[in-house]
Write an enzyme that holds these catalytic residues in place. Structure first.
Site, PDB file in Angstrom:
ATOM      1  N   PRO A 135       0.746  -1.258   0.041  1.00  0.00           N
ATOM      2  CA  PRO A 135      -0.164  -0.137   0.116  1.00  0.00           C
ATOM      3  C   PRO A 135       0.814   1.350  -0.013  1.00  0.00           C
ATOM      4  CG  PRO A 135       0.067  -0.909   2.228  1.00  0.00           C
ATOM      5  CD  PRO A 135       0.787  -1.855   1.343  1.00  0.00           C
ATOM      6  N   GLU A 136       2.153   1.105  -0.563  1.00  0.00           N
ATOM      7  CA  GLU A 136       3.039   2.416  -0.170  1.00  0.00           C
ATOM      8  C   GLU A 136       2.381   3.538  -1.129  1.00  0.00           C
ATOM      9  OE1 GLU A 136       6.267  -1.160   0.407  1.00  0.00           O
ATOM     10  OE2 GLU A 136       4.295  -0.802  -0.386  1.00  0.00           O
ATOM     11  N   VAL A 137       1.929   3.187  -2.241  1.00  0.00           N
ATOM     12  CA  VAL A 137       1.478   4.527  -2.967  1.00  0.00           C
ATOM     13  C   VAL A 137       0.430   5.277  -2.376  1.00  0.00           C
ATOM     14  CG1 VAL A 137      -0.410   3.060  -4.143  1.00  0.00           C
ATOM     15  CG2 VAL A 137       0.818   4.703  -5.408  1.00  0.00           C
ATOM     16  N   LEU A 139       0.790   6.593   0.325  1.00  0.00           N
ATOM     17  CA  LEU A 139       1.492   7.515   1.076  1.00  0.00           C
ATOM     18  C   LEU A 139       2.389   8.367   0.032  1.00  0.00           C
ATOM     19  CD1 LEU A 139       2.935   5.208   4.170  1.00  0.00           C
ATOM     20  CD2 LEU A 139       0.776   6.922   3.936  1.00  0.00           C
TER      21      LEU A 139
END
Length: 260
Positions: A135-137, A139
């Protein structure tokens, strides 16, 4: 005295590494990355180890990077950030070159860097209620370090989907996507995973080590060079005492079965 960032034990040919920051959902910080590096070095040189497992203490496997520490590192400048990123990349490289199979035991959440850590393992066993994803995208961040391994495991299109959308996936969906090898029921996960790992540890360690090394060496080789390297490994394997003993055992059993 504070608890160690990583718990380590060896028994029955299995080295068990456990991320030990349950209050932080086992988030990766410099101390934990350093402890992982040292443990991988130790287990790689321990002749009694046949399989390495990696698990998380508490409810989650690993929720990713310790964002508070990450922010402090970023404030120190590019050089500090690069050194921090290279340390985690070194862990992934050590896992790839480790002579023994490394098995992730995923319960709870394995997200972002935590999912990357699982992906860097050779095999991933997940509890049915586990959750995995990148889920980094969301952030504005990129799961950059795992990308080299991820694209090899699931293919370019799937890797782009996983990292660009940043969705979280249940264990069975993650298995279909190629992130997980086996899914076991929540109420029997520990026992099922233990049986799987013990079965893997019962395999001839030399053959498993040669197979792992060849599999990853083929990256970047031409088709012809890959076949040549495979022939070299074949010749080494067949000359090993493990193989010669196994062949003799098979032929003796076959001869006994063929007797009137």
């Amino acid at each position: 005295m504070s608890e160690p960032a990583l718990l380590e034990s060896v028994s029955g040919g299995i080295a068990r590494l456990t991320l030990n920051r349950p209050d932080k959902r086992n988030a990766l910080n410099a101390a934990l990355v350093r402890a992982l590096t040292e443990a991988l070095d130790r287990t790689a040189s321990d002749p009694s180890v046949r399989v390495v497992t990696l698990a998380g203490a508490g409810k989650d496997f690993c929720a990713g990077a310790d964002l508070a520490e990450l922010e402090r590192v970023v404030e120190k400048g590019h050089a500090e950030s690069l050194a921090d990123a290279r340390a985690l990349a070194g862990v992934f490289a050590n896992m790839r070159s480790h002579p023994r199979p490394i098995v992730a035991l995923v319960q709870g959440r394995a997200l972002a860097g935590g999912c990357g850590l699982a992906t860097a393992c050779d095999l991933v066993l997940a509890r049915a209620d586990a959750e995995l994803g990148y889920p980094e995208v969301h952030l504005g961040f990129v799961p950059a370090i795992v990308m080299t391994i991820l694209r090899r495991k699931v293919g370019e299109g799937r890797a782009f989907e996983l990292t660009a959308l940043g969705a979280r996936h249940g264990a069975e969906e993650a298995r279909i996507l190629g992130l997980v090898n086996r899914v076991f029921p929540a109420d029997t996960f520990d026992a099922d995973a233990e049986r799987f790992v013990a079965d893997l540890a019962s395999r001839p360690p030399g053959a498993v080590a040669l197979g792992k090394r060849l599999l990853y060496e083929l990256d970047g080789m031409s088709f012809e060079r890959g076949l040549e390297r495979a022939a070299e490994v074949n010749a080494v394997a067949r000359a090993s005492e493990e193989c010669r003993t196994g062949v003799r055992r098979f032929l003796d059993k076959q001869a006994r079965n063929e007797r009137p």
